[in-house]
Motif scaffolding. Sequence first.
Motif, PDB file in Angstrom:
ATOM      1  N   ILE A 197       3.588  -8.470  -9.765  1.00  0.00           N
ATOM      2  CA  ILE A 197       4.087  -8.286  -8.438  1.00  0.00           C
ATOM      3  C   ILE A 197       5.283  -8.079  -8.413  1.00  0.00           C
ATOM      4  O   ILE A 197       6.177  -8.408  -8.968  1.00  0.00           O
ATOM      5  N   PHE A 198       5.762  -6.348  -7.853  1.00  0.00           N
ATOM      6  CA  PHE A 198       7.057  -6.548  -7.427  1.00  0.00           C
ATOM      7  C   PHE A 198       7.211  -5.898  -6.387  1.00  0.00           C
ATOM      8  O   PHE A 198       6.845  -6.131  -4.966  1.00  0.00           O
ATOM      9  N   GLN A 199       8.972  -6.383  -5.160  1.00  0.00           N
ATOM     10  CA  GLN A 199       8.450  -5.607  -3.979  1.00  0.00           C
ATOM     11  C   GLN A 199       8.043  -3.995  -3.367  1.00  0.00           C
ATOM     12  O   GLN A 199       8.852  -3.186  -4.801  1.00  0.00           O
ATOM     13  N   ASN A 200       7.215  -4.814  -2.470  1.00  0.00           N
ATOM     14  CA  ASN A 200       6.519  -2.725  -2.455  1.00  0.00           C
ATOM     15  C   ASN A 200       5.684  -2.832  -3.720  1.00  0.00           C
ATOM     16  O   ASN A 200       4.976  -1.508  -3.688  1.00  0.00           O
ATOM     17  N   SER A 201       5.503  -3.580  -4.993  1.00  0.00           N
ATOM     18  CA  SER A 201       4.463  -2.904  -5.851  1.00  0.00           C
ATOM     19  C   SER A 201       3.734  -3.749  -6.591  1.00  0.00           C
ATOM     20  O   SER A 201       3.912  -4.927  -6.924  1.00  0.00           O
ATOM     21  N   ILE A 202       3.181  -3.502  -7.781  1.00  0.00           N
ATOM     22  CA  ILE A 202       2.602  -4.484  -8.707  1.00  0.00           C
ATOM     23  C   ILE A 202       2.753  -3.991  -9.846  1.00  0.00           C
ATOM     24  O   ILE A 202       3.071  -2.448 -10.115  1.00  0.00           O
ATOM     25  N   GLY A 203       2.208  -4.510 -10.514  1.00  0.00           N
ATOM     26  CA  GLY A 203       2.520  -4.008 -11.961  1.00  0.00           C
ATOM     27  C   GLY A 203       1.620  -3.180 -12.407  1.00  0.00           C
ATOM     28  O   GLY A 203       0.665  -3.430 -12.351  1.00  0.00           O
ATOM     29  N   GLU A 232      14.411  -9.483  -6.062  1.00  0.00           N
ATOM     30  CA  GLU A 232      13.997  -9.958  -5.678  1.00  0.00           C
ATOM     31  C   GLU A 232      12.866 -10.302  -3.988  1.00  0.00           C
ATOM     32  O   GLU A 232      13.402  -9.387  -3.054  1.00  0.00           O
ATOM     33  N   SER A 233      11.954 -11.203  -3.865  1.00  0.00           N
ATOM     34  CA  SER A 233      11.173 -10.783  -2.787  1.00  0.00           C
ATOM     35  C   SER A 233      10.987 -12.360  -2.293  1.00  0.00           C
ATOM     36  O   SER A 233      11.313 -12.886  -2.745  1.00  0.00           O
ATOM     37  N   THR A 234       9.805 -12.246  -1.036  1.00  0.00           N
ATOM     38  CA  THR A 234       9.482 -13.779  -0.977  1.00  0.00           C
ATOM     39  C   THR A 234       7.802 -13.133  -0.788  1.00  0.00           C
ATOM     40  O   THR A 234       7.173 -12.183  -0.127  1.00  0.00           O
ATOM     41  N   TYR A 289       3.703  -6.673   3.727  1.00  0.00           N
ATOM     42  CA  TYR A 289       4.389  -5.095   3.960  1.00  0.00           C
ATOM     43  C   TYR A 289       3.420  -4.997   2.385  1.00  0.00           C
ATOM     44  O   TYR A 289       4.241  -3.056   2.817  1.00  0.00           O
ATOM     45  N   ASN A 290       3.619  -5.410   1.282  1.00  0.00           N
ATOM     46  CA  ASN A 290       3.674  -4.564   0.167  1.00  0.00           C
ATOM     47  C   ASN A 290       1.804  -3.863   0.189  1.00  0.00           C
ATOM     48  O   ASN A 290       1.288  -4.774   0.497  1.00  0.00           O
ATOM     49  N   PRO A 291       2.267  -2.321   0.325  1.00  0.00           N
ATOM     50  CA  PRO A 291       1.224  -1.623   0.285  1.00  0.00           C
ATOM     51  C   PRO A 291      -0.260  -1.581  -0.420  1.00  0.00           C
ATOM     52  O   PRO A 291      -1.351  -1.047  -0.129  1.00  0.00           O
ATOM     53  N   PHE A 292      -0.658  -2.250  -1.691  1.00  0.00           N
ATOM     54  CA  PHE A 292      -1.298  -2.869  -1.900  1.00  0.00           C
ATOM     55  C   PHE A 292      -1.827  -3.673  -1.757  1.00  0.00           C
ATOM     56  O   PHE A 292      -2.745  -4.316  -2.748  1.00  0.00           O
ATOM     57  N   LEU A 293      -1.737  -4.973  -0.977  1.00  0.00           N
ATOM     58  CA  LEU A 293      -2.063  -5.599  -0.840  1.00  0.00           C
ATOM     59  C   LEU A 293      -2.971  -5.770   0.810  1.00  0.00           C
ATOM     60  O   LEU A 293      -3.536  -6.195   0.762  1.00  0.00           O
ATOM     61  N   ILE A 294      -2.052  -4.743   1.851  1.00  0.00           N
ATOM     62  CA  ILE A 294      -2.631  -4.554   2.769  1.00  0.00           C
ATOM     63  C   ILE A 294      -3.525  -3.368   3.144  1.00  0.00           C
ATOM     64  O   ILE A 294      -3.086  -2.323   2.319  1.00  0.00           O
TER      65      ILE A 294
END
Length: 202
Positions: free
Chosen positions: A144-150, A187-189, A196-201
């Motif tokens: 997972i990345f800030q606002n994205s995924i692998g 980094e993020s939390t 906020y991650n568009p892939f998770l909301i």
Amino acid sequence: MNCYIYYDEISKDAVIIDPGAFTDDEKNEIIKFVDDHELNINKIINTHGHIDHVLGNSFAKEVYDKPICMNEDDVFLLEGSRDQARFFGLEIPPLPGIDEYICEGDLITVGSAQLKVVKTPGHSPGSVCLIDDENKVVFCGDLIFQNSIGRTDIPGGNYKVLMNSIKDKLFLNSKDDYVIYPGHMDESTIGKEKQYNPFLIS
Ligand SMILES: [Zn+2]
């Protein structure tokens, strides 16, 4: 990509996480940091076997002569690393083998801290997160990345498996105030990504 050096400020014990160093400048930056902080490198850990994360394994092994650790399910990626490198236009010598396999639930001691190994496949079959519960820190590789995924459109990648790893493994093994240090970008939390991650909301 991001290489991390995780260390105990008092004992000076340290591990290198994903030594992706390729150029002399990149290698020297790692050496300088270790020297400046007078660290004792104990292990070289790969969050997964993709070429950008393991490219500096030979260098780190040569300089520090410590075991290289990775999950066994990504060994096939290491074995294909020269082909992976050619894909990016790089000619590299064969990479050293893995000395220690790390598995779900393993605890890696770094001075007074411990990194818990949580298996989080999806970006690759052998991807792991390294979680320090006491200091609320997660090294998540390319999960997972800030606002994205692998990415999951590469050999061994699987979108459904990756989403399950995030929701059922990463989130259940962390809390919202944990800081995540990904393999690329900032980094993020955990809490910010849940929000906020568009892939998770959805
Ligand atoms: Zn990767």
